[in-house]
Design an enzyme around this catalytic site. Sequence first.
Site, PDB file in Angstrom:
ATOM      1  N   LYS A 129       0.860  -1.192   0.000  1.00 23.79           N
ATOM      2  CA  LYS A 129       0.000   0.000   0.000  1.00 23.79           C
ATOM      3  C   LYS A 129       0.883   1.224   0.000  1.00 23.79           C
ATOM      4  O   LYS A 129       2.021   1.174   0.477  1.00 23.79           O
ATOM      5  CB  LYS A 129      -0.874   0.019   1.255  1.00 23.79           C
ATOM      6  CG  LYS A 129      -2.097   0.903   1.128  1.00 23.79           C
ATOM      7  CD  LYS A 129      -3.246   0.141   0.512  1.00 23.79           C
ATOM      8  CE  LYS A 129      -4.440   1.021   0.238  1.00 23.79           C
ATOM      9  NZ  LYS A 129      -5.606   0.210  -0.153  1.00 23.79           N
ATOM     10  N   GLY A 168      -5.625   2.626  -7.235  1.00 22.20           N
ATOM     11  CA  GLY A 168      -6.279   3.714  -6.524  1.00 22.20           C
ATOM     12  C   GLY A 168      -6.737   3.336  -5.129  1.00 22.20           C
ATOM     13  O   GLY A 168      -6.731   2.168  -4.736  1.00 22.20           O
ATOM     14  N   ASP A 169      -7.093   4.333  -4.369  1.00 22.72           N
ATOM     15  CA  ASP A 169      -7.751   4.207  -3.063  1.00 22.72           C
ATOM     16  C   ASP A 169      -8.348   5.594  -2.798  1.00 22.72           C
ATOM     17  O   ASP A 169      -8.581   6.343  -3.765  1.00 22.72           O
ATOM     18  CB  ASP A 169      -6.726   3.788  -1.986  1.00 22.72           C
ATOM     19  CG  ASP A 169      -7.387   3.333  -0.676  1.00 22.72           C
ATOM     20  OD1 ASP A 169      -7.797   2.171  -0.594  1.00 22.72           O
ATOM     21  OD2 ASP A 169      -7.517   4.144   0.264  1.00 22.72           O
TER      22      ASP A 169
HETATM   23  P1  NDP Z   1     -12.954   7.854  -2.808  1.00 23.61           P
HETATM   24  O1  NDP Z   1     -11.877   8.839  -2.610  1.00 23.61           O
HETATM   25  O2  NDP Z   1     -13.514   7.628  -4.155  1.00 23.61           O
HETATM   26  O3  NDP Z   1     -14.181   8.185  -1.847  1.00 23.61           O
HETATM   27  C1  NDP Z   1     -14.017   8.267  -0.473  1.00 23.61           C
HETATM   28  C2  NDP Z   1     -15.341   8.636   0.170  1.00 23.61           C
HETATM   29  O4  NDP Z   1     -15.226   8.499   1.578  1.00 23.61           O
HETATM   30  C3  NDP Z   1     -15.718  10.070  -0.091  1.00 23.61           C
HETATM   31  O5  NDP Z   1     -17.106  10.207  -0.079  1.00 23.61           O
HETATM   32  C4  NDP Z   1     -15.094  10.795   1.093  1.00 23.61           C
HETATM   33  O6  NDP Z   1     -15.677  12.029   1.405  1.00 23.61           O
HETATM   34  C5  NDP Z   1     -15.321   9.782   2.200  1.00 23.61           C
HETATM   35  N1  NDP Z   1     -14.264   9.910   3.211  1.00 23.61           N
HETATM   36  C6  NDP Z   1     -12.945   9.739   3.021  1.00 23.61           C
HETATM   37  N2  NDP Z   1     -12.254   9.978   4.143  1.00 23.61           N
HETATM   38  C7  NDP Z   1     -13.170  10.299   5.058  1.00 23.61           C
HETATM   39  C8  NDP Z   1     -13.085  10.653   6.421  1.00 23.61           C
HETATM   40  N3  NDP Z   1     -11.903  10.708   7.058  1.00 23.61           N
HETATM   41  N4  NDP Z   1     -14.241  10.909   7.079  1.00 23.61           N
HETATM   42  C9  NDP Z   1     -15.438  10.853   6.424  1.00 23.61           C
HETATM   43  N5  NDP Z   1     -15.575  10.523   5.125  1.00 23.61           N
HETATM   44  C10 NDP Z   1     -14.463  10.260   4.465  1.00 23.61           C
HETATM   45  O7  NDP Z   1     -12.378   6.490  -2.191  1.00 23.61           O
HETATM   46  P2  NDP Z   1     -12.877   5.000  -2.435  1.00 23.61           P
HETATM   47  O8  NDP Z   1     -14.339   4.952  -2.650  1.00 23.61           O
HETATM   48  O9  NDP Z   1     -11.984   4.380  -3.423  1.00 23.61           O
HETATM   49  O10 NDP Z   1     -12.511   4.343  -1.018  1.00 23.61           O
HETATM   50  C11 NDP Z   1     -13.456   4.269   0.049  1.00 23.61           C
HETATM   51  C12 NDP Z   1     -13.018   3.180   1.021  1.00 23.61           C
HETATM   52  O11 NDP Z   1     -12.975   1.915   0.344  1.00 23.61           O
HETATM   53  C13 NDP Z   1     -11.619   3.352   1.620  1.00 23.61           C
HETATM   54  O12 NDP Z   1     -11.619   2.826   2.937  1.00 23.61           O
HETATM   55  C14 NDP Z   1     -10.747   2.482   0.731  1.00 23.61           C
HETATM   56  O13 NDP Z   1      -9.581   2.073   1.408  1.00 23.61           O
HETATM   57  C15 NDP Z   1     -11.689   1.318   0.492  1.00 23.61           C
HETATM   58  N6  NDP Z   1     -11.431   0.490  -0.677  1.00 23.61           N
HETATM   59  C16 NDP Z   1     -11.309   1.025  -1.933  1.00 23.61           C
HETATM   60  C17 NDP Z   1     -11.120   0.199  -3.018  1.00 23.61           C
HETATM   61  C18 NDP Z   1     -11.074   0.723  -4.405  1.00 23.61           C
HETATM   62  O14 NDP Z   1     -10.992  -0.103  -5.327  1.00 23.61           O
HETATM   63  N7  NDP Z   1     -11.130   2.018  -4.642  1.00 23.61           N
HETATM   64  C19 NDP Z   1     -10.968  -1.257  -2.854  1.00 23.61           C
HETATM   65  C20 NDP Z   1     -11.179  -1.729  -1.508  1.00 23.61           C
HETATM   66  C21 NDP Z   1     -11.381  -0.870  -0.473  1.00 23.61           C
HETATM   67  P3  NDP Z   1     -14.938  13.388   0.948  1.00 23.61           P
HETATM   68  O15 NDP Z   1     -15.050  13.431  -0.534  1.00 23.61           O
HETATM   69  O16 NDP Z   1     -15.683  14.468   1.660  1.00 23.61           O
HETATM   70  O17 NDP Z   1     -13.509  13.272   1.423  1.00 23.61           O
HETATM   71  O1  2IT Z   2      -7.987  -1.491  -0.609  1.00 20.24           O
HETATM   72  C1  2IT Z   2      -7.928  -1.987  -1.753  1.00 20.24           C
HETATM   73  O2  2IT Z   2      -8.040  -3.213  -1.940  1.00 20.24           O
HETATM   74  C2  2IT Z   2      -7.739  -1.092  -2.896  1.00 20.24           C
HETATM   75  N1  2IT Z   2      -7.692   0.122  -2.710  1.00 20.24           N
HETATM   76  C3  2IT Z   2      -7.593  -1.639  -4.277  1.00 20.24           C
HETATM   77  C4  2IT Z   2      -6.175  -2.083  -4.523  1.00 20.24           C
HETATM   78  C5  2IT Z   2      -5.856  -2.510  -5.930  1.00 20.24           C
HETATM   79  O3  2IT Z   2      -4.666  -2.822  -6.144  1.00 20.24           O
HETATM   80  O4  2IT Z   2      -6.725  -2.554  -6.793  1.00 20.24           O
END
Ligand code: NDP
Ligand code: 2IT
Length: 448
Positions: A129, A168-169
């Site tokens: 990560k 991404g994340d």
């Molecule tokens: P994005 O950046 O697309 O969206 C994040 C969302 O969560 C936004 O609505 C954001 O609000 C909100 N958010 C982020 N930080 C905070 C905080 N500290 N308090 C309150 N709200 C918050 O990210 P993702 O959708 O990609 O990721 C969301 C979650 O899913 C994370 O935990 C990530 O690690 C996990 N994840 C993502 C994967 C992926 O493929 N993208 C895969 C597996 C897990 P705002 O815009 O106001 O910051």
């Molecule tokens: O938390 C996660 O699994 C991710 N943000 C996706 C990682 C990836 O390599 O697609």
Amino acid sequence: MAFNNQYLEELMEKVIARNPGEPEFHQAVREVLESLEPVIDAHPEYVTSGVLAELVEPERIIKFRVPWVDDSGKVQVNRGFRVQFNSAIGPYKGGLRFHPSVYEGIIKFLGFEQIFKNSLTGLPIGGGKGGSDFDPKGKSDAEVMRFCQSFMTELYRHIGADVDVPAGDIGVGGREIGYLFGQYKRITKEYTGVLTGKGLSYGGSLARREATGYGLCYFVREMLADAGLSFDGARVVISGSGNVAIYACEKATSFGARVVAMSDSNGYIYDKNGIDLDTIKRLKEVERKRIREYVTVHPEAEYHEGCAGIYTIPCDIALPCATQNEINAEAAAALIANGCRAVGEGANMPSTPEAVHAFQKAGVLFAPAKAANAGGVATSALEMSQNSMRYAWTFEEVDQKLHDIMVGIYRNASAAAEKYGMKGNLVAGANIAGFLKVADAMLAYGVV
Ligand code: NDP
Ligand code: 2IT
């Protein structure tokens, strides 16, 4: 909770002492070690071989300066990280997070979780990560581009299509991956699948964008079905409104659910008629606006300041898809009191240990993050396969594989929980099933 096993107790104490000030990392390690107690009792070789002691120590941590020039001409300096945690079963794989809260402890917790999640997918990917304390919010496209280029100017020397493949994340989506990939290609003069989540015109996979949210719903659907329940007619609350939340909303809705609430870090919206996802997509994916704007298009909906309040909305299923520790004991108590039957974690570690305990005690079905949100990284691995083959599957082909992988993870985690005397405990089952494959590879290698 204290450990019954003396070795695990001492190992946990050592992790805390060696990683001071990193509570999220301690939390993630503790949960895994707790789950492994019965495995260690049955297989002392995981202790005597040193596998467990190695597992909690990252193979490598890279920490670097990221200087860039903002639109006013001022030099800004951020900090970049890449934690290459474990490569026992494949190249390091895991996302990059750009958020002001990022520090080494956050990246270590995420990298540690990623080891087991990636193992659960059944695909050959190790755990890693990375990220930065850079805040993309309020920055121009040009600023984001210059930041990404500077970040990659250091990171490129540490990654590679068969070495370490970021994605991404939070704060890193298609726009950022494009800038990062462009800079990697320019510096190395290589066109390889070194990043996933790429755009469709330059090597991305169909269905990667949708994969985490869709995969979450495929997983939760299996879990519900085993208990005689379904999404059909259920009221669903989804926190966040980013990549994971949006596509969880899309799939849950297609399964007949009514998603009544979503949020961002400022607040949440409640639309009792069901969220209009097209409005959310436009606000978030295109215009990068705040979720409060939803009520200007849908005046019948409510906006509430403060994101924590979303868990006071009555629902049958909660899908936390924002960030770590967003469901604490109080939020869990509110969900349980309002009759919530199932929780599926789309975010990484969104429930505190107290919340997980409360759900399990109340008999709420609980799908833990490292199993339930593995669809994103699984589809990243499918993107790597397609890049290696110089080929592209159709949306339906990728989606079908994603579906089958999520059902497989559910079955494996359930079976592991049952085998070790914890039937129905998917937290333990996911940790155990994810651990065993990595541990057996590490055993085969000897001390390396
Ligand atoms: P994005 O950046 O697309 O969206 C994040 C969302 O969560 C936004 O609505 C954001 O609000 C909100 N958010 C982020 N930080 C905070 C905080 N500290 N308090 C309150 N709200 C918050 O990210 P993702 O959708 O990609 O990721 C969301 C979650 O899913 C994370 O935990 C990530 O690690 C996990 N994840 C993502 C994967 C992926 O493929 N993208 C895969 C597996 C897990 P705002 O815009 O106001 O910051
Ligand atoms: O938390 C996660 O699994 C991710 N943000 C996706 C990682 C990836 O390599 O697609």
